[in-house]
Design an enzyme around this catalytic site. Structure first.
Site, short mmCIF file in Angstrom:
data_model
loop_
_atom_site.label_atom_id
_atom_site.label_comp_id
_atom_site.label_asym_id
_atom_site.label_seq_id
_atom_site.Cartn_x
_atom_site.Cartn_y
_atom_site.Cartn_z
N ARG A 117 0.81 -1.24 0.00
CA ARG A 117 0.00 0.00 0.00
C ARG A 117 0.83 1.28 0.00
NH1 ARG A 117 -2.80 -3.19 3.55
NH2 ARG A 117 -4.56 -4.22 2.52
N LYS A 138 2.70 11.78 -10.48
CA LYS A 138 1.78 10.93 -11.25
C LYS A 138 2.52 9.66 -11.64
CE LYS A 138 -1.45 14.04 -13.58
NZ LYS A 138 -1.91 14.49 -14.90
N GLU A 180 8.62 19.54 -24.06
CA GLU A 180 7.97 19.78 -22.75
C GLU A 180 8.63 20.97 -22.03
OE1 GLU A 180 5.21 18.15 -21.83
OE2 GLU A 180 5.30 16.12 -22.67
N LYS A 222 6.77 23.47 -13.24
CA LYS A 222 5.88 22.34 -12.95
C LYS A 222 5.64 22.24 -11.44
CE LYS A 222 4.55 17.71 -13.62
NZ LYS A 222 4.68 16.47 -14.33
N GLU A 232 -4.92 17.67 -9.67
CA GLU A 232 -5.54 18.12 -10.91
C GLU A 232 -7.03 18.40 -10.79
OE1 GLU A 232 -3.72 16.43 -14.36
OE2 GLU A 232 -5.34 17.08 -15.67
N ASN A 240 -1.40 20.32 -19.41
CA ASN A 240 -1.84 19.57 -20.60
C ASN A 240 -1.81 20.40 -21.87
OD1 ASN A 240 -2.70 16.84 -19.95
ND2 ASN A 240 -3.96 17.88 -18.44
N HIS A 243 -1.54 18.95 -25.35
CA HIS A 243 -1.71 17.50 -25.23
C HIS A 243 -3.04 16.99 -25.75
CE1 HIS A 243 1.96 17.78 -22.92
NE2 HIS A 243 1.97 16.49 -22.68
N HIS A 247 -2.05 14.32 -28.07
CA HIS A 247 -2.33 12.92 -27.70
C HIS A 247 -3.11 12.21 -28.80
CE1 HIS A 247 -1.79 12.57 -23.09
NE2 HIS A 247 -0.80 12.02 -23.75
N HIS A 260 6.32 11.04 -28.00
CA HIS A 260 5.36 11.87 -27.26
C HIS A 260 5.58 13.36 -27.50
CE1 HIS A 260 2.68 13.11 -24.08
NE2 HIS A 260 3.66 13.79 -23.53
#
Ligand code: NAD
Ligand code: ZN
Length: 356
Positions: A117, A138, A180, A222, A232, A240, A243, A247, A260
């Site tokens: 966990r 993330k 980025e 960031k 978020e 984003n 993106h 994407h 990417h």
């Protein structure tokens, strides 16, 4: 070497510089409660290229080598990494170290987030793109039905960014990651964008000190956004930028065929053009396009509009089936806006003309 602190619920250090890796043991010794044992999860390619310095500076109790790049983000590799953690006998006070690009960081972070966990982990990013992914917490693996669809928020305990890893990075990966960095400038800092446009004329011959400055700046931007909105709920969505369309292009061309960041650059130019129409942007988009094309970004895509539209309809930012875009009112002033299909279509064809 430089050090920053990220505050995102918890706070943690980011060390960045030529010999940052040498600080690994010190950083681990300073963690509280004391670390009982360490599992290193490392990208295969990175280990091949940097074995000597990794073995010298990362003292782990167990090592598990991950398939290079995106292949690491599968359920199968996740199970294997869990197996390695169990076999190494990691306990609640153990530590996982992720050494590689964003893919390694995402897989190792997710393993750390879910082992018993949740145990601690440290990011040792080795790509330019990972200046973005190593910070912010993330973590995710892919499902055959969708990228990053199984994941969790789990902040690292430290980020150790040794720029000497970047010397072996192929040019395409440099270009992908640098998109980025440019994104961070566009959404947050006009001055930083001007510096990038002035200094960066050849991605193959980037000045190392300037690169470190730009990566640090990107991390600060960031970090600042994540501090204000870790989960978020609102402004983290600004990250984003580029993106939504990006994407869609990435998914349409089959993940991996176009990198990417290459797709994000296409998406950012799309979002800038859309911002001229639907927000108040007065920034010289043509000059920006000339600059990115001159440093090797390819803005062409063969993707048909209808297919991109269907993919954009699945974007996580959407609400009530309306497509939402991050636009810029100005460089450094992002806004989230709902956009009609007709406008999306016009800009798709405008971008096509610019890319030719
Ligand atoms: P990557 O981790 O797939 O690495 C790209 C390639 O470079 C791989 O083949 C790898 O083996 C190789 N490589 C890595 N370091 C190297 C080095 N120093 N020298 C030579 N080769 C090296 O790609 P990436 O672009 O770093 O990361 C992309 C991943 O990051 C995606 O899975 C994306 O979803 C994820 N991501 C996550 C976040 C986040 O916030 N968690 C943010 C952005 C992207
Ligand atoms: Zn991205």
């Amino acid at each position: 070497m430089e050090q920053l602190t990220i505050n995102a619920g918890v706070s943690y250090p980011v060390l960045i510089g030529e010999n940052a890796l040498r600080e690994t043991n010190r950083v681990i010794r300073e963690l509280k409660p004391a670390v009982t044992s360490i599992l290193l999860l490392i990208d295969e390619r990175v280990y091949e290229l940097h074995k000597e310095s990794v073995d010298r500076h990362i003292q782990s109790d167990a090592l598990y080598i991950l398939p290079a790049g995106e292949q690491a983000k599968s359920f199968k590799v996740y199970e294997q990494a869990m197996g390695a953690a169990l076999e190494a006998g990691l306990d609640r006070h153990s530590l996982i170290i992720a050494c590689g690009g964003g893919a390694t960081g995402d897989l190792a972070g997710f393993t750390a987030a879910t082992y018993m966990r949740g145990i601690r982990y440290i990011q040792v990013p080795t790509t330019i793109l990972a200046h973005d992914s190593a910070v912010g917490g993330k973590t995710a693996i892919n499902h055959p039905l969708g990228k990053n669809m199984t994941g969790s928020f789990h902040q690292p305990s430290a980020v150790i960014y040794d720029r000497s890893f970047l010397e072996t990075l192929p040019l395409r990966e440099v270009r992908s990651g640098f998109a980025e960095v440019i994104k961070h400038a566009l959404i947050a800092d006009h001055q930083f964008l001007s510096e990038l446009m002035y200094e960066v004329t050849d991605l193959e011959k980037l000045d190392k000190d300037f690169l470190q400055y730009a990566l640090k700046k990107g991390i600060e931007i960031k970090g600042d956004i994540v501090r204000q909105d870790e989960r978020e709920q609102n402004i983290r969505a600004f990250l984003n930028f580029g993106h939504t369309y990006g994407h869609a292009v990435e998914a349409w061309s089959g993940f991996g065929e176009k990198l990417h960041g290459e797709c994000v650059m296409i998406g950012m130019v799309y979002a800038l053009l859309l911002s001229e129409k639907k927000a108040e942007l007065t920034f010289d988009v043509n000059r920006f396009v000339q600059w990115v094309v001159s440093i090797g970004y390819d803005l062409k895509t063969k993707a048909p509009f209808d297919e991109l539209l269907n993919l954009m309809k699945k974007d996580k930012k959407n609400l009530n089936r309306k497509i939402r875009f991050v636009l810029l009112n100005n460089v450094g002033e992002p806004v989230l806006k709902e956009i009609e299909e007709e406008d999306l279509k016009d800009i798709h064809f405008l971008l096509k003309r610019k890319g030719e």
